[in-house]
Scaffold this active site. Structure first.
Site, short mmCIF file in Angstrom:
data_model
loop_
_atom_site.label_atom_id
_atom_site.label_comp_id
_atom_site.label_asym_id
_atom_site.label_seq_id
_atom_site.Cartn_x
_atom_site.Cartn_y
_atom_site.Cartn_z
N ASP A 86 13.97 45.83 70.02
CA ASP A 86 13.46 47.10 69.52
C ASP A 86 14.21 48.23 70.22
O ASP A 86 14.27 48.27 71.43
CB ASP A 86 11.96 47.17 69.86
CG ASP A 86 11.26 48.34 69.20
OD1 ASP A 86 11.95 49.24 68.69
OD2 ASP A 86 10.02 48.35 69.20
N HIS A 127 13.72 51.71 69.70
CA HIS A 127 13.10 53.02 69.56
C HIS A 127 13.11 53.75 70.90
O HIS A 127 12.30 53.48 71.78
CB HIS A 127 11.66 52.87 69.08
CG HIS A 127 11.56 52.51 67.64
ND1 HIS A 127 11.51 51.21 67.22
CD2 HIS A 127 11.54 53.28 66.53
CE1 HIS A 127 11.42 51.18 65.89
NE2 HIS A 127 11.45 52.44 65.45
#
Lengths: 136, 469
Positions: free
Chosen positions: A14, A16
């Site tokens: 991930d 983000h």
């Protein structure tokens, strides 16, 4: 009083980065010593960082829905690495799709997380909880 | 004329280099066998005699400086907490200081590990563990164990600063120790220079007491550093330059020796392509790696083990040789010099294998991560794809007619797509074998070292700016 050390990062595949930066700034401003391992971090990186820095808590973020898979066994791995009773927090969009929050909460509690946050939780909530759990 | 004299006590040869200070030129070089079994000054005197017989005029030696890798070089045991973090940082600091790391230990040590360290023949212990203000239990436990087992090896303490007072109390008068800055002051940030300097200082004090080295101190102005540290210093000087002299920028040195192959790279190694995330421990700008299993003579049989037939085939027609026999021949007779074309060709193929594998181990890798957001890339280690210069040194390269052909083996190839090896560098060669001497020169006159390195390290091929190779 000594600053408390927290390890912060985004787990799994991930990337983000924005929320991660916001958490880093807010926690630092709130007086924590933040060790930010950033995005794309596997469990081992959280654990290794916590060992070297003698951290009081690990804060796991997951935004892409696969958090449940990435977090599996994290408590056991902490125990195995000698991080006894370290605080484990998790938050973000931690499961796929719209699921009943109570169930999700219970599931992550079962996995050994001390605090589990639904989407949209403000950073003040976790800072408040951290202070409470760490006793300052 | 006024001259500097540089001496390199190697494992096989003692090499001397005479430099004219005014002209900034090499006057002469000479070598003789290292005589570490008896008294190194014997070999040194013999080399000097040869050198001055070549010069044939009055010479005033202003300074004599030496580096040494004789008697197995500098051997270090590195200790840290987490294997991928402080233990790895300690290992890198030691290698950067020119040492051979015998073994790296992590977490709380047990008695049998301390017995192992005690009999390890190490010259120094580098003790790390914990970030500043971080974990303190581990390094204190390990310091207590070292004191308890009365280990008679100097300890460089480069761990959590908060533990320094306690460690001072633990060691007291029983252990010789030196406290320096943490090798990893905060997570994933490494700080190898202070530890490296401390190691070098102890080395200077210690080496003169080593066997056969007693008489050296009187005849020279000082042993400054281990030879690999000297080469790294030269690389840094040539790359970064000084306030007055421009450097040439990022570079890597490939040093193929008899026992090891060393790669020194100078450069940040940041991702050369957009959208790549960095992972893992930060890399030092001046990074050295040493491959103990890749060498032309002492470790030739392990080269075969590392390469296998498939890799040998890449550089050699393996049907023409009895491979096992060729490797054994070089291992058994370490002073073997190839004379006929067939042997030379084999040596050069071996050198290509050493260069190929050692660069692969030195350079970083990029991995694709498949995520719900599409493919993303994460990089571990240094990205050397756009590295402009590769400099070759070591016997096989210096003596080769086509050193660029050997150096070509370090470059990126499509059969190894994840490796961040240099894509299209220029090749240079240390023709006069002066890198270690220039590292020493940099300690006294950095500007002169930059100018001389630029003069004596010469282009030998590679990148021709997009035109055909």
């Amino acid at each position: 009083m000594d600053k408390k050390t927290v390890v912060l990062g985004v787990i799994g595949s991930d990337c983000h980065a924005v929320g991660n930066k916001i958490l880093d700034h807010s926690l630092t401003a709130a007086g924590f010593n933040v060790v930010n391992i950033g995005v794309l971090s596997p469990q081992e990186d959280f654990i290794n960082a916590a060992i070297e820095t003698n951290a009081d808590a690990i804060l796991v973020s997951s935004l892409y829905g696969h958090g449940e898979i990435d977090c599996r066994g994290m408590r056991d791995n902490c125990e195995e690495a000698g991080l006894k009773d370290i605080l484990l927090y998790v938050g973000g969009n931690i499961v796929v799709g719209k699921q009943d929050w109570n169930e999700v909460h219970a599931r992550f509690k079962d996995m050994g997380f001390d605090r589990v946050y639904p989407p949209g939780t403000s950073v003040e909530t976790s800072i408040h909880d951290l202070r409470e759990d760490l006793g300052n | 004329m006024d001259c500097y004299l540089f001496i390199d006590f190697g494992s096989t040869y003692t090499k001397v280099t005479l430099v004219d200070i005014a002209k900034e030129e090499i006057v002469a070089t000479a070598k003789s066998y290292t005589t570490v079994e008896t008294d190194v000054t014997t070999g040194y005197n013999e080399a000097s005699r040869k050198l001055f017989s070549k010069v044939g005029q009055e010479v005033n030696i202003v300074k004599k400086l030496a580096c040494s890798s004789a008697a197995g070089g500098l051997k270090i045991v590195a200790i840290g907490l987490v294997p991928e973090l402080t233990a790895e940082a300690a290992k890198r600091a030691a290698i950067g200081a020119g040492a051979r790391v015998i073994k790296t230990y992590s977490h709380n040590l047990n008695s049998s590990e301390l017995v192992e360290i005690k009999i390890s023949n190490a010259d120094m212990i580098l003790l790390a563990g914990g970030t500043d203000g971080g974990n303190s239990d581990c390094i204190i436990h390990n310091a207590e164990m070292i004191a308890k087992h009365e280990i008679d090896i100097p300890v460089v303490v480069a761990g959590n600063k908060s533990c320094n007072d306690e460690i001072t109390n633990i060691f007291g008068d029983t252990v010789e120790f030196y406290i320096t800055e943490n090798v990893m002051p905060s997570l994933n940030n490494i700080n190898v220079v202070p530890a490296r300097e401390t190691i070098r200082n102890i080395f200077m004090k210690q080496i003169v007491h080593a066997r056969g080295m007693e008489n050296v101190e009187e005849s020279i102005s000082g042993i400054l550093m281990p030879t690999p540290a000297s080469v790294l210093k030269a690389a840094e000087t040539l790359s970064l330059g000084t306030k007055d002299e421009e450097g040439i920028g990022d570079l890597a040195i490939v040093d193929i020796g008899g026992a090891t192959t060393d790669i020194h790279s100078i450069g940040e190694g940041a991702p050369s392509k957009p959208g790549v995330f960095l992972r893992g421990l930060e890399e030092p700008v001046a990074k050295r790696t040493v491959e103990g299993d890749l060498g032309m003579r002492y470790s030739s049989t392990s080269v075969y083990e590392a390469a296998g037939n498939r890799m040998m085939k890449k550089y050699l027609n393996i049907d023409d040789y009895d491979l096992e026999e060729e490797f054994r021949k070089r291992n058994d007779n370490t002073s073997f010099l190839p004379e006929n074309e067939k042997d030379i060709f084999f040596d050069e193929a071996m050198a290509k294998v050493c260069a190929d594998i050692s660069m692969k181990r030195h350079a970083g890798i990029v991995e694709s991560v498949y995520s719900p957001l599409g493919t993303i890339h994460s990089q571990t280690g240094k990205d050397l794809m756009e590295l402009p210069y590769i400099i070759g040194t070591g016997g096989v390269l210096v003596n080769s007619k086509e050193p660029a052909n050997i150096l070509e083996a370090v470059t990126f190839t499509i059969d190894d797509p994840e490796s961040l090896k240099p894509r299209n560098p220029k090749f240079m060669i240390d023709k006069e074998y002066i890198l270690s001497a220039m590292g020493l020169l940099a300690m006294v006159d950095k500007n002169m070292a930059v100018r001389m390195l630029k003069k004596y390290i010469v282009m030998c091929g590679g990148n021709t700016n997009g035109f055909e190779k």
